[in-house]
Design a protein around this motif. Sequence first.
Motif, PDB file in Angstrom:
ATOM      1  N   VAL A  78       1.251  -1.300  -0.360  1.00 19.29           N
ATOM      2  CA  VAL A  78      -0.242   0.251  -0.173  1.00 19.29           C
ATOM      3  C   VAL A  78       0.601   1.363  -0.205  1.00 19.29           C
ATOM      4  CG1 VAL A  78      -1.618   1.439   1.260  1.00 19.29           C
ATOM      5  CG2 VAL A  78      -2.188  -1.255   0.917  1.00 19.29           C
ATOM      6  N   VAL A  79       1.961   1.049   0.867  1.00 20.02           N
ATOM      7  CA  VAL A  79       2.973   2.275   0.484  1.00 20.02           C
ATOM      8  C   VAL A  79       3.912   2.799  -0.058  1.00 20.02           C
ATOM      9  CG1 VAL A  79       5.365   3.448   2.407  1.00 20.02           C
ATOM     10  CG2 VAL A  79       3.088   1.820   3.193  1.00 20.02           C
ATOM     11  N   VAL A 112      -3.129  11.727   0.524  1.00 18.00           N
ATOM     12  CA  VAL A 112      -4.094  11.387   1.568  1.00 18.00           C
ATOM     13  C   VAL A 112      -4.922  10.184   0.776  1.00 18.00           C
ATOM     14  CG1 VAL A 112      -6.574  12.264   2.679  1.00 18.00           C
ATOM     15  CG2 VAL A 112      -4.686  14.087   2.177  1.00 18.00           C
ATOM     16  N   LEU A 113      -4.663   9.357   1.999  1.00 20.28           N
ATOM     17  CA  LEU A 113      -5.533   8.239   1.324  1.00 20.28           C
ATOM     18  C   LEU A 113      -6.620   7.696   2.743  1.00 20.28           C
ATOM     19  CD1 LEU A 113      -5.347   5.706  -0.192  1.00 20.28           C
ATOM     20  CD2 LEU A 113      -3.949   4.337   1.426  1.00 20.28           C
ATOM     21  N   ALA A 114      -7.785   7.893   1.891  1.00 25.90           N
ATOM     22  CA  ALA A 114      -9.062   7.022   3.278  1.00 25.90           C
ATOM     23  C   ALA A 114      -8.349   5.335   3.215  1.00 25.90           C
ATOM     24  CB  ALA A 114      -9.849   7.857   2.350  1.00 25.90           C
ATOM     25  N   PHE A 170       4.193   3.744   7.169  1.00 24.13           N
ATOM     26  CA  PHE A 170       3.646   4.628   6.792  1.00 24.13           C
ATOM     27  C   PHE A 170       4.525   6.242   6.964  1.00 24.13           C
ATOM     28  CE2 PHE A 170       0.057   2.303   6.199  1.00 24.13           C
ATOM     29  CZ  PHE A 170      -0.698   2.598   5.069  1.00 24.13           C
ATOM     30  N   LEU A 171       4.760   6.077   8.621  1.00 25.16           N
ATOM     31  CA  LEU A 171       6.030   6.867   8.750  1.00 25.16           C
ATOM     32  C   LEU A 171       7.462   7.275   8.277  1.00 25.16           C
ATOM     33  CD1 LEU A 171       5.477   6.686  12.588  1.00 25.16           C
ATOM     34  CD2 LEU A 171       4.335   8.284  11.210  1.00 25.16           C
ATOM     35  N   ALA A 172       7.496   6.239   7.511  1.00 24.54           N
ATOM     36  CA  ALA A 172       8.709   6.260   7.102  1.00 24.54           C
ATOM     37  C   ALA A 172       8.645   6.486   5.285  1.00 24.54           C
ATOM     38  CB  ALA A 172       9.834   4.726   7.004  1.00 24.54           C
ATOM     39  N   ALA A 188      -9.410   4.426   8.990  1.00 19.53           N
ATOM     40  CA  ALA A 188      -7.499   4.939   8.634  1.00 19.53           C
ATOM     41  C   ALA A 188      -7.793   6.204   7.969  1.00 19.53           C
ATOM     42  CB  ALA A 188      -6.682   4.222   8.954  1.00 19.53           C
ATOM     43  N   ILE A 189      -6.971   7.269   8.345  1.00 16.98           N
ATOM     44  CA  ILE A 189      -6.386   8.339   6.895  1.00 16.98           C
ATOM     45  C   ILE A 189      -5.123   9.141   7.223  1.00 16.98           C
ATOM     46  CG2 ILE A 189      -6.381  10.813   6.313  1.00 16.98           C
ATOM     47  CD1 ILE A 189      -9.888  10.297   7.596  1.00 16.98           C
ATOM     48  N   ALA A 190      -4.467   8.660   6.137  1.00 18.05           N
ATOM     49  CA  ALA A 190      -2.642   9.032   6.204  1.00 18.05           C
ATOM     50  C   ALA A 190      -2.218   9.586   5.506  1.00 18.05           C
ATOM     51  CB  ALA A 190      -1.787   7.568   5.217  1.00 18.05           C
ATOM     52  N   SER A 191      -1.716  10.561   5.493  1.00 15.61           N
ATOM     53  CA  SER A 191      -1.856  11.853   4.520  1.00 15.61           C
ATOM     54  C   SER A 191      -0.079  13.314   4.897  1.00 15.61           C
ATOM     55  CB  SER A 191      -2.775  13.263   4.984  1.00 15.61           C
ATOM     56  OG  SER A 191      -2.370  14.578   5.564  1.00 15.61           O
ATOM     57  N   ARG A 192       0.374  13.029   3.912  1.00 16.18           N
ATOM     58  CA  ARG A 192       1.630  13.273   4.125  1.00 16.18           C
ATOM     59  C   ARG A 192       1.427  15.448   4.279  1.00 16.18           C
ATOM     60  NH1 ARG A 192       3.611  11.528  -1.947  1.00 16.18           N
ATOM     61  NH2 ARG A 192       2.414  13.672  -3.329  1.00 16.18           N
ATOM     62  N   ILE A 193       0.487  15.999   3.977  1.00 15.98           N
ATOM     63  CA  ILE A 193      -0.912  16.921   3.574  1.00 15.98           C
ATOM     64  C   ILE A 193      -1.016  17.807   5.405  1.00 15.98           C
ATOM     65  CG2 ILE A 193       0.108  17.242   0.789  1.00 15.98           C
ATOM     66  CD1 ILE A 193      -2.787  16.972   0.687  1.00 15.98           C
ATOM     67  N   GLY A 194      -0.521  17.213   6.240  1.00 19.44           N
ATOM     68  CA  GLY A 194      -1.342  17.414   7.336  1.00 19.44           C
ATOM     69  C   GLY A 194      -2.764  16.151   7.540  1.00 19.44           C
ATOM     70  N   LEU A 195      -2.479  16.629   9.125  1.00 22.57           N
ATOM     71  CA  LEU A 195      -3.707  15.648   9.718  1.00 22.57           C
ATOM     72  C   LEU A 195      -4.266  15.893  10.880  1.00 22.57           C
ATOM     73  CD1 LEU A 195      -4.663  12.821   9.063  1.00 22.57           C
ATOM     74  CD2 LEU A 195      -3.480  11.923  10.546  1.00 22.57           C
TER      75      LEU A 195
END
Length: 261
Positions: A18-19, A29-31, A47-49, A66-73
């Motif tokens: 997935v990553v 952003v991924l929901a 994900f953090l990596a 879950a929600i993964a974001s690299r532009i703010g959460l």
Amino acid sequence: MRIATWNVNSIRARSESVVEWMDQSDIDVLAMQETKCHDDAFPLMSFLASGYDVAHVGQGAYNGVAIASRIGLDAVEISFDGVPTYPVDGQPIREARAISAVCAGIRVWSLYVPNGRTPEDPHYEYKLRWLDALGDHIALRLAHDPASEMMLAGDWNVAQTDDDVWDRGYFEGRTHVTQPERAAVQRFLDGGLIDSALPYAPGYTFWDYTQLRFPRDEGMRIDYAFCSPALDTRVMGAQVDREARKRKGASDHAPVVFDLG
């Protein structure tokens, strides 16, 4: 900006792929739905990596969003007001089916709508009550702030029209296509939200693992996002990434990707 929604069908089994897909597809952003793990078992480090913050609410071997974001959460909210419970082992449980967060000014929801199982099952009535409660909640939010940018992304477990299933006759007497389910989803559109993927990506998003459903393209369109009018004006395109569904060990759902201006 690129926002995607994906029922990953067990994140612990697929976190690396997935990553990797997120990096290759330049996803901001991924929901995610159906993560199938408790919060402390979520593979956060993967994900953090890659520069993604994650908000997750899990429920062991089933559900989980879950929600993964690299532009703010920011301003993470778990579930919503009025959500109904469902009995698990005799106890009423608020299932892990909804989470939202503000990502670069957009409130992104990750939703995993109850399946319903069969029209005769108590889970079916629970599904309708769940959608009704979500509809009430979203209607109040839009009334309070009609200019807000909001995306309700996820696995809706409802095919809105007969064009959204490979064979309407096959689904006779089954869930996902009944009039009450479709009416419950139509309420969101009647309330002003827009099915923002439809003009660009009307194809199927789910193919069962059995009976060669995917090679035969015997699928359903049940993964999509409803956007507020303010956000829909920013949607420049969308696609169903069928290549992700083809990968070895892939989820039975494909991600739906939105390009925003």
